[in-house]
Design a protein around this motif. Structure first.
Motif, short mmCIF file in Angstrom:
data_model
loop_
_atom_site.label_atom_id
_atom_site.label_comp_id
_atom_site.label_asym_id
_atom_site.label_seq_id
_atom_site.Cartn_x
_atom_site.Cartn_y
_atom_site.Cartn_z
N ALA A 230 0.83 -1.21 0.00
CA ALA A 230 0.00 0.00 0.00
C ALA A 230 0.86 1.25 0.00
O ALA A 230 0.60 2.21 -0.74
CB ALA A 230 -0.93 -0.01 1.22
N ALA A 231 1.91 1.26 0.82
CA ALA A 231 2.80 2.42 0.87
C ALA A 231 3.53 2.60 -0.45
O ALA A 231 3.70 3.74 -0.93
CB ALA A 231 3.80 2.25 2.01
N ASN A 232 3.98 1.50 -1.05
CA ASN A 232 4.69 1.59 -2.33
C ASN A 232 3.81 2.22 -3.41
O ASN A 232 4.23 3.14 -4.13
CB ASN A 232 5.14 0.21 -2.79
CG ASN A 232 6.35 -0.30 -2.00
OD1 ASN A 232 7.04 0.48 -1.37
ND2 ASN A 232 6.57 -1.60 -2.04
N LEU A 233 2.60 1.71 -3.55
CA LEU A 233 1.72 2.19 -4.61
C LEU A 233 1.27 3.63 -4.36
O LEU A 233 1.15 4.44 -5.29
CB LEU A 233 0.52 1.27 -4.76
CG LEU A 233 0.85 -0.14 -5.26
CD1 LEU A 233 -0.40 -1.00 -5.32
CD2 LEU A 233 1.52 -0.10 -6.62
N GLU A 234 1.02 3.98 -3.10
CA GLU A 234 0.61 5.35 -2.80
C GLU A 234 1.76 6.33 -3.05
O GLU A 234 1.54 7.44 -3.52
CB GLU A 234 0.13 5.45 -1.35
CG GLU A 234 -0.50 6.77 -0.98
CD GLU A 234 -1.80 7.07 -1.72
OE1 GLU A 234 -2.31 8.19 -1.58
OE2 GLU A 234 -2.31 6.18 -2.46
N THR A 235 2.99 5.90 -2.75
CA THR A 235 4.14 6.76 -3.01
C THR A 235 4.32 6.99 -4.52
O THR A 235 4.61 8.10 -4.96
CB THR A 235 5.43 6.15 -2.43
OG1 THR A 235 5.28 6.00 -1.02
CG2 THR A 235 6.63 7.05 -2.70
N MET A 236 4.12 5.92 -5.30
CA MET A 236 4.22 6.09 -6.76
C MET A 236 3.14 7.03 -7.27
O MET A 236 3.38 7.85 -8.16
CB MET A 236 4.11 4.72 -7.44
CG MET A 236 5.36 3.87 -7.32
SD MET A 236 5.30 2.38 -8.34
CE MET A 236 4.29 1.31 -7.32
N ARG A 237 1.95 6.94 -6.68
CA ARG A 237 0.86 7.81 -7.13
C ARG A 237 1.16 9.27 -6.80
O ARG A 237 0.98 10.16 -7.65
CB ARG A 237 -0.46 7.38 -6.47
CG ARG A 237 -1.69 8.14 -6.97
CD ARG A 237 -2.96 7.51 -6.44
NE ARG A 237 -3.24 7.89 -5.09
CZ ARG A 237 -4.01 8.95 -4.75
NH1 ARG A 237 -4.54 9.71 -5.69
NH2 ARG A 237 -4.25 9.23 -3.50
N LEU A 238 1.61 9.54 -5.58
CA LEU A 238 1.86 10.94 -5.22
C LEU A 238 3.07 11.50 -5.96
O LEU A 238 3.11 12.68 -6.28
CB LEU A 238 2.00 11.10 -3.71
CG LEU A 238 3.23 10.52 -2.99
CD1 LEU A 238 4.37 11.54 -2.95
CD2 LEU A 238 2.86 10.11 -1.56
N ALA A 239 4.06 10.63 -6.28
CA ALA A 239 5.21 11.10 -7.04
C ALA A 239 4.81 11.49 -8.46
O ALA A 239 5.36 12.43 -9.03
CB ALA A 239 6.30 10.03 -7.07
N ALA A 240 3.83 10.74 -9.01
CA ALA A 240 3.41 10.99 -10.38
C ALA A 240 2.40 12.13 -10.50
O ALA A 240 2.30 12.78 -11.54
CB ALA A 240 2.81 9.72 -10.99
N THR A 241 1.64 12.38 -9.43
CA THR A 241 0.55 13.35 -9.53
C THR A 241 0.69 14.56 -8.62
O THR A 241 -0.15 15.45 -8.66
CB THR A 241 -0.79 12.66 -9.20
OG1 THR A 241 -0.75 12.18 -7.83
CG2 THR A 241 -1.06 11.48 -10.12
N GLY A 242 1.76 14.62 -7.83
CA GLY A 242 1.90 15.71 -6.87
C GLY A 242 2.36 17.02 -7.46
O GLY A 242 2.30 18.05 -6.81
N VAL A 243 2.86 16.98 -8.70
CA VAL A 243 3.34 18.19 -9.35
C VAL A 243 2.67 18.31 -10.71
O VAL A 243 2.72 17.40 -11.52
CB VAL A 243 4.87 18.19 -9.52
CG1 VAL A 243 5.34 19.44 -10.24
CG2 VAL A 243 5.56 18.08 -8.17
N ASP A 244 2.01 19.44 -10.96
CA ASP A 244 1.35 19.71 -12.24
C ASP A 244 1.84 21.03 -12.77
O ASP A 244 1.90 22.03 -12.05
CB ASP A 244 -0.17 19.77 -12.06
CG ASP A 244 -0.78 18.38 -11.92
OD1 ASP A 244 -0.51 17.54 -12.78
OD2 ASP A 244 -1.52 18.16 -10.95
#
Length: 279
Positions: free
Chosen positions: A59-73
Motif C-alpha cells: 500500500a505504501a509503495n503504490l501510494e508513493t508512486m501515485r503521489l510522485a506521479a501526480t503531486g506536481v502539475d
C-alpha cells in the motif's frame, strides 16, 4: 502554368500573413497561470490497508508512486495534497525511502518544513541503519527551527550510523554549536576543546582548520579595536597591516578569508543561491 505559380505564391503569402497576425496577437495576450489541480483525494491509511489485503508495504509503495506521479502539475507542487498523502504513507511504512526523500525535497523546501521534517523524524526512528534521514532532520532543525540541541542529537545519530561521513556529521554539529556563542573568543575556546578531545584523526584535522580560521578572526578583531582607538573607523583590512598592528593578514585554511562588513570583521562564508538570505 504561370497562374498556378501565382496561386501558390499567393497562398504562401496568405499563410505567412496569418502566422504573423497570430504571433502578434499571442504576444499581446496576457498569459494565464497554468492550472494546478486541487482537492485530490487522499485515502486514509487504514482504508488503504484494507484495499491491499493488509499489506502495508504494498500500500505504501503504490501510494508513493501515485503521489510522485501526480503531486506536481505544470511545474507547481500541490503542497496540500502532498502533505496529506505523505503523512498517510509514513503511517503505513515510516521506513519508506522514497517517501522521506520526497518529503525533504517537496515539502521541507516547498514551504511545509514542519510537515516534511516530521516525515523525516519517523524515517529516522525507523531506518536505524540509514544516516541520511537523521542528517536531513538535523540540518532542518538547525536551518528552519534554530534548534541546535536537537540538530546536534540527530547529527550524532547520523554519525553513529555512518560508514564514511561520521567526522563530517560531528564537525557540522560542533560548528553549529560554536556559532551560538556571541563572543568569538569563547567560540574559539570551545573549538579548541572539541578538537583536542577528538579521537578521530579526520575530525581532529577538520576542527584544526576551523580553530586556525577562528584564531585569525580573533587576531583581526583585536587589531581592529587597537586601530579604532586611535584612528577612527576601520575602512579596510589592509590598514591593520599598514599601521603595523599585524605583520600580515591571517591565512584562512579554508581559503574563504575574512571581510569587513558594516564596520565589523567577519568570516566569509560560502554563498549558496537561495539560502544566504534565510534568517
Amino acid at each position: 502554368m504561370r497562374s498556378q505559380a501565382y496561386r501558390t505564391l499567393l497562398l504562401a503569402l496568405l499563410g505567412f500573413a496569418v502566422f504573423t497576425a497570430t504571433s502578434q496577437w499571442r504576444a499581446h495576450t496576457p498569459q494565464t497561470e497554468s492550472p494546478v489541480v486541487e482537492g485530490r483525494v487522499v485515502i486514509a491509511a487504514p482504508v488503504l490497508l484494507v484495499l491491499f489485503g493488509g499489506d502495508r508495504f504494498l500500500a505504501a509503495n503504490l501510494e508513493t508512486m501515485r503521489l510522485a506521479a501526480t503531486g506536481v502539475d505544470w511545474g507547481q507542487a500541490d503542497t496540500g495534497y502532498l502533505i496529506r498523502a505523505q503523512q498517510e504513507v509514513a503511517e503505513l511504512n515510516p521506513c519508506h525511502e522514497d517517501n522521506y526523500y520526497l518529503a525533504n525535497g517537496l515539502l521541507t523546501w516547498g514551504g511545509a518544513d514542519r510537515e516534511g521534517t516530521e516525515v523525516l523524524r519517523l524515517a529516522m526512528q525507523c531506518r536505524f541503519w540509514d544516516e541520511l534521514p537523521a542528517f536531513f532532520y538535523g540540518f532542518n532543525q538547525a536551518f528552519f527551527n534554530k534548534d541546535i540541541a536537537e540538530a546536534g542529537r540527530a547529527l550524532e545519530l547520523a554519525a553513529q550510523r555512518s560508514t564514511g561521513n561520521a567526522a563530517g556529521f560531528r564537525k557540522l554539529a560542533i560548528m553549529l554549536q560554536a556559532d551560538t556563542f556571541a563572543d568569538e573568543e569563547l567560540a574559539l575556546k570551545y573549538l579548541i576543546q572539541q578538537r583536542d578531545a577528538a579521537s578521530d584523526p579526520k575530525l581532529h584535522a577538520m576542527l584544526d582548520k576551523r580553530v586556525i580560521r577562528l584564531q585569525g578572526l580573533v587576531a583581526l578583531r583585536q587589531a581592529q579595536r587597537l586601530f579604532e582607538a586611535s584612528n577612527g573607523a576601520l575602512t579596510s583590512l589592509e590598514q591593520l597591516v599598514e599601521f603595523g598592528l599585524l605583520p600580515a593578514l591571517p591565512d584562512d585554511p579554508l581559503r574563504l578569508g575574512y571581510e569587513l562588513r558594516e564596520g565589523q570583521i567577519i568570516l566569509k562564508k560560502m554563498k549558496i543561491a537561495g539560502m544566504e538570505d534565510q534568517s
